[in-house]
Design a protein around this motif. Structure first.
Motif, PDB file in Angstrom:
ATOM      1  N   LEU A 275       0.842  -1.091  -0.219  1.00  0.00           N
ATOM      2  CA  LEU A 275       0.004  -0.131  -0.115  1.00  0.00           C
ATOM      3  C   LEU A 275       0.736   1.162   0.015  1.00  0.00           C
ATOM      4  N   ALA A 276       0.471   2.294  -0.697  1.00  0.00           N
ATOM      5  CA  ALA A 276       1.202   3.420  -0.824  1.00  0.00           C
ATOM      6  C   ALA A 276       0.101   4.622  -0.961  1.00  0.00           C
ATOM      7  N   VAL A 277       0.664   5.851  -0.680  1.00  0.00           N
ATOM      8  CA  VAL A 277      -0.087   7.144  -0.766  1.00  0.00           C
ATOM      9  C   VAL A 277       0.155   7.292  -2.433  1.00  0.00           C
ATOM     10  N   VAL A 278      -1.076   7.476  -3.017  1.00  0.00           N
ATOM     11  CA  VAL A 278      -0.661   7.722  -4.635  1.00  0.00           C
ATOM     12  C   VAL A 278      -1.871   8.985  -4.874  1.00  0.00           C
TER      13      VAL A 278
ATOM     14  N   SER B 132      -3.498   3.330  -2.049  1.00  0.00           N
ATOM     15  CA  SER B 132      -3.679   2.392  -3.272  1.00  0.00           C
ATOM     16  C   SER B 132      -2.401   1.339  -3.459  1.00  0.00           C
ATOM     17  N   THR B 133      -2.415   0.707  -4.440  1.00  0.00           N
ATOM     18  CA  THR B 133      -1.442  -0.335  -4.761  1.00  0.00           C
ATOM     19  C   THR B 133      -0.849   0.189  -6.047  1.00  0.00           C
ATOM     20  N   PHE B 134       0.311  -0.518  -6.519  1.00  0.00           N
ATOM     21  CA  PHE B 134       0.994  -0.238  -7.703  1.00  0.00           C
ATOM     22  C   PHE B 134       0.022  -0.277  -8.921  1.00  0.00           C
ATOM     23  N   MET B 135      -0.108   0.907  -9.688  1.00  0.00           N
ATOM     24  CA  MET B 135      -0.941   1.012 -10.593  1.00  0.00           C
ATOM     25  C   MET B 135      -2.566   0.805 -10.213  1.00  0.00           C
ATOM     26  N   ASP B 136      -2.912   0.974  -9.126  1.00  0.00           N
ATOM     27  CA  ASP B 136      -4.065   0.751  -8.476  1.00  0.00           C
ATOM     28  C   ASP B 136      -4.642  -0.665  -8.714  1.00  0.00           C
ATOM     29  N   LYS B 137      -3.714  -1.581  -8.879  1.00  0.00           N
ATOM     30  CA  LYS B 137      -4.169  -2.955  -8.905  1.00  0.00           C
ATOM     31  C   LYS B 137      -5.183  -3.680  -7.939  1.00  0.00           C
TER      32      LYS B 137
END
Lengths: 597, 156
Positions: A171-174, A183-188
């Motif tokens: 999880l990261a702040v995007v 969200s996750t990498f590329m909002d996957k």
């Protein structure tokens, strides 16, 4: 290093605290409660929610008390007019973006934002309700964790948990500003990224933005179905924690009450994962000794050491993503939950004369990763899905409440037999270092014929909350068949929380570590701090649960896995011998490499 | 290694592999590819031993680090108040007609992407637009169209 003391006044009351103390902690010592949301005792300071603002005399702006250290002569006001209005507005602004469908929310009654809202008694919104303009996103892709962005207040506790405690950062702040999301990498989807399903983010989410995928209705349906025979197993760590969600203080052992509650709820048989924990020790201990023999005597280079435990499904998935080169080091033993499932639908079903297809196996686990684990395609060795549903400790507490059971008034009851007998060695699986301790109690005795050389069998060096623990045991007076181990210094290591596991794995990968056996638990504190345990969690709460686990161990008649009479029986009756053919079919598994990014 | 992985590897050799190398590496990729592809972000994460989500989080924070494909030339018209009051809407409308694409879109020949940007710091000479790294202040619709035509000529 001696600390300087700083003198200040909070709400006109003088106090002297160590330099570096935050205003929040200083106020706590004077019993002034300052509300917080983004602050958490396990995590670094973020200071982003602003709920904890206080007035500091002479300062132009209000200060976030969680992020502001005290200074000499400071005069702090925690409930001035300015503070009250600001705090009310801060919460109101958070609410203006929060999908407050509380009655439908899984966290209803367990939500920190709801609690604040109820404290401040908000009437009509003073800010524009932004919820209808926000894009809602409910991610139910994962069998373990549900993520609802409409509930998120972006406090970033989950992000810090995933990075600081677990070193995963799934999880990261995007994005930024009004588009910012967690969200996750590329909002996957969550099921498609490096998430280990550990659920630590859930334990720290103040709202209903992250919660376990729940199977409560499915389990009730199974119980009510007259054609189904519903068997329940309970993990070691649940018995020292479920009370917390039922009005008891942390550290209460409620084993007997939990069994009684499960009986009242209508499960057909109440059995214990501790039984298969003992079985795990037989299998894993034998596997370790076999590996040692192959490596040290036969010089077989295909055998990998150090061997690593495989009970924690969050840890397993972590390893599959992050260190696939070390997969051969993992014990091939299934986790106790899955050993239970495959035995229940074969050996046990035969014993009690129930068709496996009519049996439903439910697990009560301190864990969200177990929900993923039971859905792994490898976990169908009985010919059916070995474990049908996994409930967290929290879900169990909810079901107990739904059933109208007055938990604290229940008379203690015993687990059913067979598959219900266990030992102290199995109970301590619930705390970090427990599997190691249980394994050593048995392996040492297999090799030497005598008990481990620790007072009362308590192998203290592997206990406690230090991130990475090391110990070594010198093997003395080995039996003839284990003579190759005579005088060998067995080096073991224990880590809990995936950030600590990562450190240990890096040492193993680089060849700087010289261990024979490593225990890893995915969650801080081991299963007692699991992602399915009652919320809140803190170092203090986990310490109390661990104490309860070790007290439970001391209270058991049998404290070594190999002395569990039902374990002895199952080998005689059905499995043959540890790591034998039948065990291999039912109790062992394999791992798959998963993508790192 | 693929071409992108090679390129990211070279950038990491040049800028190092500490966390503060992340920005120059991402900028390096954008300078070449105009955007950060999934493959490029994974390559960066691998080189710097970061999580891919962290790389994505950083990339999406910055307007000039795009994570969706962009045309060969990226036009950014300032949308902030001074330029707004100097008729930036007219400029955008003219560009949309000239390029036959809307704000946020890329032309079908992939030569131009038309975007808006927050304040570019040219309030005294608005309306203003950026084409790649070049600033064009004191625009009129006529001037904006001529500038774009010049880019089309150069690329032919």
């Amino acid at each position: 290093m001696s600390k300087y003391m700083v003198n200040l006044k909070i709400n006109n009351i003088p106090i002297s605290v160590e330099e570096g103390t935050t205003i929040l902690d200083a106020a706590k010592r004077l019993n002034f409660h300052i509300p917080t949301l983004c602050n958490h005792p396990d995590l670094s300071v973020a200071g982003n929610c602003r709920v904890c603002v206080v007035e500091v005399k002479g300062a132009r702006l209000l200060a976030a008390s969680c992020a502001t250290p005290v200074s000499e002569g400071m005069e702090v006001f925690t409930n001035s007019e300015k503070v009250r209005i600001a705090r009310k507005h801060v919460v109101e602004l958070l609410l203006s973006e929060h999908n407050a469908d509380c009655t439908k929310c899984f966290k209803n009654g367990h939500c920190e934002l709801q609690e604040l809202a109820s404290e401040y008694r908000y009437g009509d919104h003073i800010f524009i309700d932004l919820v209808p303009f926000k894009q809602k996103f409910l991610d139910i892709s994962s069998p373990s964790i549900t993520k609802d962005t409409s509930k998120c207040i972006r406090c970033q506790r989950c992000v810090r948990t995933c990075a600081e405690l677990q070193a995963v950062s799934a999880l990261a702040v995007v994005h930024k500003g009004s588009h910012q999301t967690i969200s996750t990498f590329m909002d996957k989807p969550m099921n498609d990224v490096v998430c280990t399903n550990c659920g630590q983010c859930i334990n720290r989410c103040p709202t209903g933005a992250l919660y376990e995928r729940n199977y409560i209705e499915d389990v009730w349906n199974a119980i009510y179905d007259p054609n189904k025979f519903v068997v329940v197993q309970t993990a070691p760590a649940t018995r020292v924690a479920v009370g917390e969600d039922l009005g008891l203080e942390p550290g209460h052992r409620v084993t007997g009450k939990m069994v009684a509650a499960l009986k009242k709820m209508g499960f057909n048989k109440i059995l214990d994962t501790d039984f298969t924990a003992d079985l795990t020790i037989m299998e894993e201990g034998t596997e370790l000794l076999t590996r040692l023999k192959k490596a040290l005597v036969d010089k077989d280079e295909t055998v990998k050491l150090p061997m690593m435990t495989s009970c924690s499904p969050g840890w397993i998935k972590f390893q599959e993503h992050m260190f696939p080169d070390l997969l051969p080091n993992l014990s091939t033993c299934k986790s106790p939950q899955q050993m239970f499932g495959s035995l229940a639908k074969t050996y046990y079903a035969d014993k009690i004369n129930i068709k496996a297809e009519n049996m439903v196996v439910v697990s009560i686990m301190p864990c969200t990763a177990k929900k993923f684990e039971c859905n792994r395609p490898e976990m169908r060795d009985s010919g059916f899905k070995d474990v049908d549903y996994v409930l967290t400790t929290r879900e169990l507490a909810m079901m107990i409440k739904q059933a109208g059971i007055e938990f604290d008034k229940l008379e203690d009851q015993h687990y059913d037999s067979i598959l219900g007998e266990s030992t102290g060695a199995a109970v301590i699986f619930g705390a970090t270092g427990g599997v190691m301790e249980a394994a050593l109690r048995t392996a040492y005795e297999i090799v030497t014929g005598s008990e481990v050389p620790f007072a009362n069998l308590n192998i203290k060096p592997v206990r406690g909350m230090e991130g990475v623990k090391e110990a070594s045991i010198k093997i003395k007076n080995a039996k003839p068949e284990w003579s190759f181990l005579e005088g060998v210094e067995m080096n073991v290591a224990v880590a809990h929380g995936l950030a600590n596991a990562k450190k240990l794995m890096e040492a193993v990968s680089s060849g700087t570590a010289n261990y024979h056996f490593i225990e890893i638990m995915g969650c801080p504190g081991g299963c007692i701090g699991g992602g399915g345990q009652p919320i809140p969690t803190s170092p203090e709460i986990r310490r109390k649960r661990a104490e309860a686990i070790y007290a439970e161990d001391m209270g058991m008649d049998i404290r070594k896995s190999h002395e569990n009479p039902e374990v002895v029986e199952v080998y005689k009756d059905y499995l043959g011998h540890p790591c034998g053919h039948q065990s291999h079919e039912l109790l062992h598994t394999h791992y798959v490499e998963r993508k790192r990014y | 290694m693929t071409n992108t992985e090679n390129f990211v590897h070279e950038l990491a050799e040049k800028h190092g592999r500490t966390r503060n190398a992340l920005m120059p590496i991402l900028q390096g990729v954008v300078a070449r590819d105009k955007y950060l592809s999934e493959e490029a972000m994974i390559a960066v994460a691998r080189e710097l031993d970061l999580s891919a989500a962290d790389v994505y989080g950083t990339a999406t924070f910055y307007t000039f680090l795009d994570t969706v494909p962009r045309g060969k030339n990226v036009i950014r018209v300032c949308k902030t108040i001074s330029c707004h009051m100097h008729n930036k809407d007219e400029i955008i409308k003219a560009l949309e007609e000239q390029l036959r694409c809307k704000v946020g879109e890329t032309t079908s020949d992939k030569k131009f992407t038309l975007l808006t940007a927050n304040c570019l710091g040219w309030c005294h000479k608005g309306p203003v637009m950026l084409v790649n790294d070049d600033v064009y202040p004191e625009l009129t619709t006529q001037k904006a169209i001529e500038i774009v035509q010049e880019y089309i000529r150069k690329s032919n």
